[in-house]
Design a protein around this motif. Structure first.
Motif, PDB file in Angstrom:
ATOM      1  N   VAL A 119     -68.395  -5.972  43.743  1.00  0.00           N
ATOM      2  CA  VAL A 119     -69.310  -6.187  43.912  1.00  0.00           C
ATOM      3  C   VAL A 119     -69.650  -6.038  42.219  1.00  0.00           C
ATOM      4  N   ASP A 120     -69.599  -4.421  41.730  1.00  0.00           N
ATOM      5  CA  ASP A 120     -70.269  -4.413  40.386  1.00  0.00           C
ATOM      6  C   ASP A 120     -69.130  -5.393  39.977  1.00  0.00           C
ATOM      7  N   ARG A 121     -68.413  -5.457  39.316  1.00  0.00           N
ATOM      8  CA  ARG A 121     -67.181  -6.130  38.889  1.00  0.00           C
ATOM      9  C   ARG A 121     -67.500  -7.648  39.271  1.00  0.00           C
ATOM     10  N   GLY A 122     -68.905  -8.650  39.072  1.00  0.00           N
ATOM     11  CA  GLY A 122     -69.032  -9.503  39.599  1.00  0.00           C
ATOM     12  C   GLY A 122     -68.072 -10.936  39.922  1.00  0.00           C
ATOM     13  N   ILE A 123     -67.070  -9.977  40.676  1.00  0.00           N
ATOM     14  CA  ILE A 123     -65.995 -10.796  42.084  1.00  0.00           C
ATOM     15  C   ILE A 123     -66.602 -11.099  43.451  1.00  0.00           C
ATOM     16  N   ARG A 124     -66.620 -12.381  43.340  1.00  0.00           N
ATOM     17  CA  ARG A 124     -67.485 -12.717  44.189  1.00  0.00           C
ATOM     18  C   ARG A 124     -66.357 -12.322  46.044  1.00  0.00           C
ATOM     19  N   CYS A 125     -67.070 -11.714  46.944  1.00  0.00           N
ATOM     20  CA  CYS A 125     -66.218 -10.733  48.530  1.00  0.00           C
ATOM     21  C   CYS A 125     -67.256 -10.750  49.500  1.00  0.00           C
ATOM     22  N   LEU A 126     -66.793 -10.825  50.695  1.00  0.00           N
ATOM     23  CA  LEU A 126     -67.575 -10.926  51.675  1.00  0.00           C
ATOM     24  C   LEU A 126     -66.932  -9.889  52.956  1.00  0.00           C
ATOM     25  N   GLY A 127     -67.473  -9.076  53.271  1.00  0.00           N
ATOM     26  CA  GLY A 127     -67.534  -8.052  54.577  1.00  0.00           C
ATOM     27  C   GLY A 127     -67.186  -8.864  56.009  1.00  0.00           C
ATOM     28  N   ILE A 128     -66.273  -8.799  56.824  1.00  0.00           N
ATOM     29  CA  ILE A 128     -66.308  -8.671  57.917  1.00  0.00           C
ATOM     30  C   ILE A 128     -65.673  -7.742  58.572  1.00  0.00           C
ATOM     31  N   GLU A 129     -67.229  -7.018  59.052  1.00  0.00           N
ATOM     32  CA  GLU A 129     -67.352  -6.340  59.974  1.00  0.00           C
ATOM     33  C   GLU A 129     -68.274  -5.671  62.050  1.00  0.00           C
ATOM     34  N   PRO A 130     -67.058  -5.919  62.368  1.00  0.00           N
ATOM     35  CA  PRO A 130     -67.754  -6.126  63.635  1.00  0.00           C
ATOM     36  C   PRO A 130     -69.641  -5.050  64.553  1.00  0.00           C
ATOM     37  N   SER A 131     -69.350  -3.817  63.533  1.00  0.00           N
ATOM     38  CA  SER A 131     -70.394  -2.873  64.078  1.00  0.00           C
ATOM     39  C   SER A 131     -71.682  -3.158  63.291  1.00  0.00           C
ATOM     40  N   VAL A 132     -72.321  -3.370  64.129  1.00  0.00           N
ATOM     41  CA  VAL A 132     -73.990  -3.984  63.489  1.00  0.00           C
ATOM     42  C   VAL A 132     -74.343  -3.142  62.821  1.00  0.00           C
ATOM     43  N   ASN A 133     -74.744  -1.713  62.896  1.00  0.00           N
ATOM     44  CA  ASN A 133     -75.246  -0.199  62.031  1.00  0.00           C
ATOM     45  C   ASN A 133     -74.719  -0.008  61.234  1.00  0.00           C
ATOM     46  N   VAL A 134     -72.873  -0.171  60.870  1.00  0.00           N
ATOM     47  CA  VAL A 134     -72.674  -0.256  59.775  1.00  0.00           C
ATOM     48  C   VAL A 134     -72.741  -0.880  58.902  1.00  0.00           C
ATOM     49  N   GLY A 135     -72.395  -2.348  59.379  1.00  0.00           N
ATOM     50  CA  GLY A 135     -72.535  -3.695  58.784  1.00  0.00           C
ATOM     51  C   GLY A 135     -74.251  -3.392  58.321  1.00  0.00           C
ATOM     52  N   ALA A 136     -74.960  -3.329  58.540  1.00  0.00           N
ATOM     53  CA  ALA A 136     -76.100  -3.122  57.860  1.00  0.00           C
ATOM     54  C   ALA A 136     -76.240  -2.509  56.733  1.00  0.00           C
ATOM     55  N   ALA A 137     -75.813  -1.316  56.893  1.00  0.00           N
ATOM     56  CA  ALA A 137     -76.075  -0.295  55.966  1.00  0.00           C
ATOM     57  C   ALA A 137     -75.027  -0.782  54.690  1.00  0.00           C
ATOM     58  N   ALA A 138     -73.723  -2.004  55.273  1.00  0.00           N
ATOM     59  CA  ALA A 138     -73.156  -2.498  53.659  1.00  0.00           C
ATOM     60  C   ALA A 138     -74.281  -3.458  53.227  1.00  0.00           C
ATOM     61  N   ARG A 139     -75.283  -4.447  54.175  1.00  0.00           N
ATOM     62  CA  ARG A 139     -76.129  -5.231  53.386  1.00  0.00           C
ATOM     63  C   ARG A 139     -77.199  -4.725  53.340  1.00  0.00           C
ATOM     64  N   ASP A 140     -77.160  -3.725  52.644  1.00  0.00           N
ATOM     65  CA  ASP A 140     -78.594  -2.902  52.021  1.00  0.00           C
ATOM     66  C   ASP A 140     -77.714  -2.172  50.547  1.00  0.00           C
ATOM     67  N   ALA A 141     -76.759  -2.035  51.155  1.00  0.00           N
ATOM     68  CA  ALA A 141     -76.318  -1.624  49.707  1.00  0.00           C
ATOM     69  C   ALA A 141     -75.607  -3.125  49.031  1.00  0.00           C
ATOM     70  N   GLY A 142     -76.168  -4.376  48.760  1.00  0.00           N
ATOM     71  CA  GLY A 142     -75.749  -4.832  47.860  1.00  0.00           C
ATOM     72  C   GLY A 142     -74.313  -5.600  48.757  1.00  0.00           C
ATOM     73  N   VAL A 143     -73.571  -5.892  49.496  1.00  0.00           N
ATOM     74  CA  VAL A 143     -72.066  -6.431  49.925  1.00  0.00           C
ATOM     75  C   VAL A 143     -72.737  -7.395  51.242  1.00  0.00           C
ATOM     76  N   PRO A 144     -72.098  -8.871  50.699  1.00  0.00           N
ATOM     77  CA  PRO A 144     -72.331  -9.519  51.822  1.00  0.00           C
ATOM     78  C   PRO A 144     -71.319  -9.195  52.939  1.00  0.00           C
ATOM     79  N   THR A 145     -72.323  -8.766  54.261  1.00  0.00           N
ATOM     80  CA  THR A 145     -71.382  -8.944  55.255  1.00  0.00           C
ATOM     81  C   THR A 145     -71.457  -9.717  56.279  1.00  0.00           C
ATOM     82  N   ARG A 146     -70.582  -9.940  56.968  1.00  0.00           N
ATOM     83  CA  ARG A 146     -70.334 -10.985  58.131  1.00  0.00           C
ATOM     84  C   ARG A 146     -70.317 -10.034  59.277  1.00  0.00           C
ATOM     85  N   THR A 147     -71.343 -10.007  60.631  1.00  0.00           N
ATOM     86  CA  THR A 147     -71.030  -9.308  61.565  1.00  0.00           C
ATOM     87  C   THR A 147     -69.774 -10.413  62.920  1.00  0.00           C
TER      88      THR A 147
END
Length: 415
Positions: A119-147
């Motif tokens: 994200v910091d490099r301006g490159i388009r990205c997506l996380g695929i993360e099954p855990s609801v709680n840690v995925g929410a932490a990623a989104r809070d940090a500005g990382v697009p994440t699909r649960t």
């Protein structure tokens, strides 16, 4: 277990039987201490047809990962490892080229510890993360994440919505899925026809050579050599192009794979590692036969140290509450009479208890307050980082204890 999950063979031979333990990340709240706690056999076997080492799939990923206690960002060295990987991958694959709109996907992206550098490099990205709680932490940090869990359908859906990925990253997840073939097909569904897949997974060679048996736990369904990884990748239409030996988790392999149609010939490093594995006997039973005896010695040595320290009136506490630590504690039968408590930087674990052994988990500040004689370091794979972090125990003459690959008592120097 009657059949290999990769090739379907019935030729499975015992490597080491660690008894029955609870799932390693099932930390207990105080109100659970008087309730039953499930435990499952932890028996590593190897398939003598494809040489995939594996344990029975007695728990499902959904049971473990829907809410997860492990947050990658709490390890300083692991975050730095991820930053270095992103820097190198961007350069290696020209992901920041102005000519293309690069897209990076990480599977099992946790709390965004790696993709935040993308994200910091301006490159388009997506996380695929099954855990609801840690995925929410990623989104809070500005990382697009699909649960979601990765499957062929998930991979196809992400590809349809976002386009094919130039790079798919799967760090420390290839061991965590019982459906090896389906997961690999999911990776192929995500990656562009001319794209790359990068996988980091613990190397069975170092697990055996360095006696790292505590990394055997129910979240890890299989353990790879490069030889067995090649066969696993092929099951989803991927081919190994290159391999790197990296020091993480006591010794891992970074596999660089591509769709088979564009992969070409593998680099000489692949042949070199395959030769090392063959020389270690990992494509025949002789490479596995003495492992169980060396595991038993770790248990005897650690218990002897803890019992003798208790008889001398010395105090021993733990540092860290990693999954691997719970394999060690349960296999050795260590309880609070021998290890008063352990500490962890992750606030999620504070006030909880280790599964099976029910050792209290406290904040790290407790060590300086209590000044124990010894600190048993459970995440031994972070030895260099933790020797520095724990250098303050020198102030009262405390010492660090590392149980793996063999018992080691360390006099720390003041930083």
């Amino acid at each position: 277990m009657t059949r290999c999950r990769l090739c379907g063979s019935a030729a499975l031979e015992s490597v080491v039987d660690l008894g029955a333990t609870p799932p390693c990340e099932s930390f207990l709240a105080a109100d659970q201490l008087d309730k039953p706690e499930p435990a499952y056999p932890l028996h590593l076997r190897v398939c003598t047809d494809c040489w995939l080492a594996q344990i029975p799939p007695l728990i499902t990923p959904e049971e473990t990962f829907s809410e997860y206690a492990y947050f990658s960002s709490f390890s300083t060295s692991w975050v730095e490892h991820a930053r270095t990987f992103v820097t190198d991958a961007v350069q290696r694959l020209a992901l920041d080229s102005e000519e293309k709109d690069a897209f990076v996907v990480e599977v099992a992206s946790n709390d965004g510890y790696l993709l935040k550098h993308v994200v910091d490099r301006g490159i388009r990205c997506l996380g695929i993360e099954p855990s609801v709680n840690v995925g929410a932490a990623a989104r809070d940090a500005g990382v697009p994440t699909r649960t979601a869990f990765l499957s062929p359908d998930t991979g196809a859906a992400v590809r349809a919505e976002h386009g094919p990925a130039d790079l798919v990253v799967a760090n420390n997840v290839y061991a965590h899925i019982p459906d090896v073939v389906g997961f690999t097909q999911g990776l192929r569904a995500l990656v562009a026809d001319d794209g790359w897949v990068s996988i980091e997974v613990q190397h069975l060679l170092t697990l055996i050579e360095e006696n790292q048996y505590d990394t055997i736990y129910h979240e890890h369904f299989q353990y790879y050599t490069v030889a067995s990884a090649i066969r696993a990748l092929a099951s989803g239409g991927l081919a190994l192009v290159d391999v790197e030996l990296v020091p993480t988790h006591g010794g891992s392999i970074r596999l660089w794979a591509r769709p088979a149609a564009v992969a070409g010939e593998p680099t000489p490093r692949v042949a070199d590692v395959l030769a090392r594995e063959k020389a270690a006997g990992l494509q025949e039973l002789s490479g596995y036969t003495e492992f169980s005896d060396r595991v038993a010695k770790v248990r005897r040595d650690l218990l002897r140290f803890l019992i003798e320290a208790a008889e001398r009136g010395e105090t021993v506490v733990g540092y860290g509450a990693p999954g691997k630590g719970n394999t060690l504690l349960n296999h050795c039968g260590i309880r609070p009479d021998l290890l008063a408590y352990t500490v962890d930087r992750n606030p999620y674990k504070h006030g909880r208890f280790t599964p099976g052994t029910r050792i209290p988990i406290l904040p790290p500040e407790r060590i300086a307050a209590d000044k124990p004689d010894y600190v048993l370091v459970l995440p031994w794979n972070l030895r260099a980082e933790l020797v520095e972090q724990l250098s303050f125990v020198h102030d009262w003459g405390g010492r660090l204890v590392f149980p793996i690959p063999e018992l080691s008592i360390v006099e720390v120097e003041k930083s």
